[in-house]
Write a protein that holds these residues in place. Structure first.
Motif, PDB file in Angstrom:
ATOM      1  N   TRP A  41       6.742   2.317   2.728  1.00 47.33           N
ATOM      2  CA  TRP A  41       6.295   2.264   4.132  1.00 47.33           C
ATOM      3  C   TRP A  41       6.790   0.946   4.717  1.00 47.33           C
ATOM      4  N   TYR A  45       2.743  -3.614  13.227  1.00 48.42           N
ATOM      5  CA  TYR A  45       1.474  -3.556  13.960  1.00 48.42           C
ATOM      6  C   TYR A  45       1.604  -4.542  15.100  1.00 48.42           C
ATOM      7  N   ALA A  62      -0.110   6.466   9.243  1.00 46.79           N
ATOM      8  CA  ALA A  62      -0.848   5.234   8.901  1.00 46.79           C
ATOM      9  C   ALA A  62      -2.019   5.009   9.850  1.00 46.79           C
ATOM     10  N   CYS A  63      -2.878   4.057   9.493  1.00 43.51           N
ATOM     11  CA  CYS A  63      -4.035   3.734  10.352  1.00 43.51           C
ATOM     12  C   CYS A  63      -3.530   3.260  11.703  1.00 43.51           C
ATOM     13  N   ILE A  66      -6.350  -1.560  13.575  1.00 42.16           N
ATOM     14  CA  ILE A  66      -6.908  -2.433  12.533  1.00 42.16           C
ATOM     15  C   ILE A  66      -7.602  -3.618  13.220  1.00 42.16           C
ATOM     16  N   GLY A  71      -8.455  -5.879   6.348  1.00 43.26           N
ATOM     17  CA  GLY A  71      -7.217  -5.544   5.646  1.00 43.26           C
ATOM     18  C   GLY A  71      -6.260  -6.720   5.474  1.00 43.26           C
ATOM     19  N   VAL A  72      -5.154  -6.422   4.848  1.00 39.93           N
ATOM     20  CA  VAL A  72      -4.116  -7.433   4.643  1.00 39.93           C
ATOM     21  C   VAL A  72      -3.545  -7.831   6.008  1.00 39.93           C
ATOM     22  N   CYS A  73      -3.467  -6.843   6.906  1.00 41.11           N
ATOM     23  CA  CYS A  73      -2.926  -7.140   8.242  1.00 41.11           C
ATOM     24  C   CYS A  73      -3.838  -8.099   9.007  1.00 41.11           C
ATOM     25  N   HIS A  94      -8.537  -4.446   1.322  1.00 41.48           N
ATOM     26  CA  HIS A  94      -7.251  -3.790   1.585  1.00 41.48           C
ATOM     27  C   HIS A  94      -7.496  -2.411   2.205  1.00 41.48           C
ATOM     28  N   ILE A  95      -6.715  -2.088   3.228  1.00 38.64           N
ATOM     29  CA  ILE A  95      -6.846  -0.769   3.860  1.00 38.64           C
ATOM     30  C   ILE A  95      -5.750   0.126   3.276  1.00 38.64           C
ATOM     31  N   CYS A  97      -3.609   3.073   3.404  1.00 40.29           N
ATOM     32  CA  CYS A  97      -3.121   4.168   4.246  1.00 40.29           C
ATOM     33  C   CYS A  97      -2.527   5.253   3.354  1.00 40.29           C
ATOM     34  N   GLU A 104       2.201  -5.141  -1.355  1.00 40.40           N
ATOM     35  CA  GLU A 104       2.414  -5.212   0.099  1.00 40.40           C
ATOM     36  C   GLU A 104       2.841  -6.621   0.524  1.00 40.40           C
ATOM     37  N   ASP A 120       5.015  -5.140   8.418  1.00 38.10           N
ATOM     38  CA  ASP A 120       4.246  -4.740   7.237  1.00 38.10           C
ATOM     39  C   ASP A 120       5.121  -3.849   6.352  1.00 38.10           C
ATOM     40  N   ASP A 122       5.094  -1.830   2.499  1.00 43.74           N
ATOM     41  CA  ASP A 122       4.360  -1.414   1.294  1.00 43.74           C
ATOM     42  C   ASP A 122       5.351  -0.944   0.231  1.00 43.74           C
TER      43      ASP A 122
HETATM   44  N1  SME Z   1      -2.551  -1.967   4.015  1.00 39.90           N
HETATM   45  C1  SME Z   1      -2.704  -2.489   5.347  1.00 39.90           C
HETATM   46  C2  SME Z   1      -2.902  -1.383   6.341  1.00 39.90           C
HETATM   47  C3  SME Z   1      -1.650  -0.869   6.941  1.00 39.90           C
HETATM   48  S1  SME Z   1      -0.757   0.108   5.903  1.00 39.90           S
HETATM   49  O1  SME Z   1      -0.306  -0.645   4.738  1.00 39.90           O
HETATM   50  C4  SME Z   1       0.513   0.839   6.645  1.00 39.90           C
HETATM   51  C5  SME Z   1      -3.871  -3.448   5.385  1.00 39.90           C
HETATM   52  O2  SME Z   1      -4.609  -3.588   4.395  1.00 39.90           O
HETATM   53  O3  SME Z   1      -4.063  -4.082   6.436  1.00 39.90           O
END
Ligand code: SME
Length: 150
Positions: A41, A45, A62-63, A66, A71-73, A94-95, A97, A104, A120, A122
């Protein structure tokens, strides 16, 4: 590997046109990012005043939104620097998706000290991203800055 990474930045410089809409440029850049090896991916964002929202990307659905503190973002948004997560299962909050994502990297695009967007990426393997990937994405973020000048 490093050589092809350098040519990626060159291709991005060649393809972007600041007179075109942001979405148009980022769509093509996401296609170029998708030429990196061992990823599942990649995309952007974008930020508004309330949250991060999904921009152009390549990969699974994807989400869409956010929060700045999730999340990581969200973490990258707050730190204002590249975050590498070798194992997403070990990153609290961690989110996920896609269950395929194992590691990531997220790099902010910062203009006037404001995070305008995140790149971003992955990977379906653990520990995919290292210093040279950070360097590459930060170089790309620097190139993409001009698309966000008002
Ligand atoms: N994993 C990300 C969310 C976005 S997806 O990887 C496309 C996160 O934890 O913010």
């Amino acid at each position: 590997m490093i050589k092809s990474m350098k040519s990626l930045t060159r291709q991005i410089k060649a393809i972007i046109d600041k007179d075109l809409p942001l979405i148009t440029n980022l769509s093509n850049v996401s296609a170029l990012l998708n030429t990196l090896e061992d990823i599942n991916w990649c995309g952007f964002y974008l930020t508004n005043k309330d949250y991060l929202y999904l921009g152009p990307f390549q990969g699974e659905v994807a989400c869409t939104i956010i929060p700045f503190d999730k999340g990581v973002c969200g973490y990258t948004y707050q730190k204002k620097e590249t975050v590498i997560v070798p194992n997403v299962n070990e990153f609290k909050g961690h989110i996920a998706c896609s269950s395929k994502s194992k590691s990531e990297i997220v790099t902010p695009i910062i203009v006037n000290n404001e995070v305008k967007a995140l790149i971003d990426i992955d990977a379906p393997i653990l520990d995919r991203f290292h210093a040279e990937d950070k360097e590459l994405l930060e170089e790309i973020a620097e190139v993409l800055k001009e698309l966000f000048y008002e």
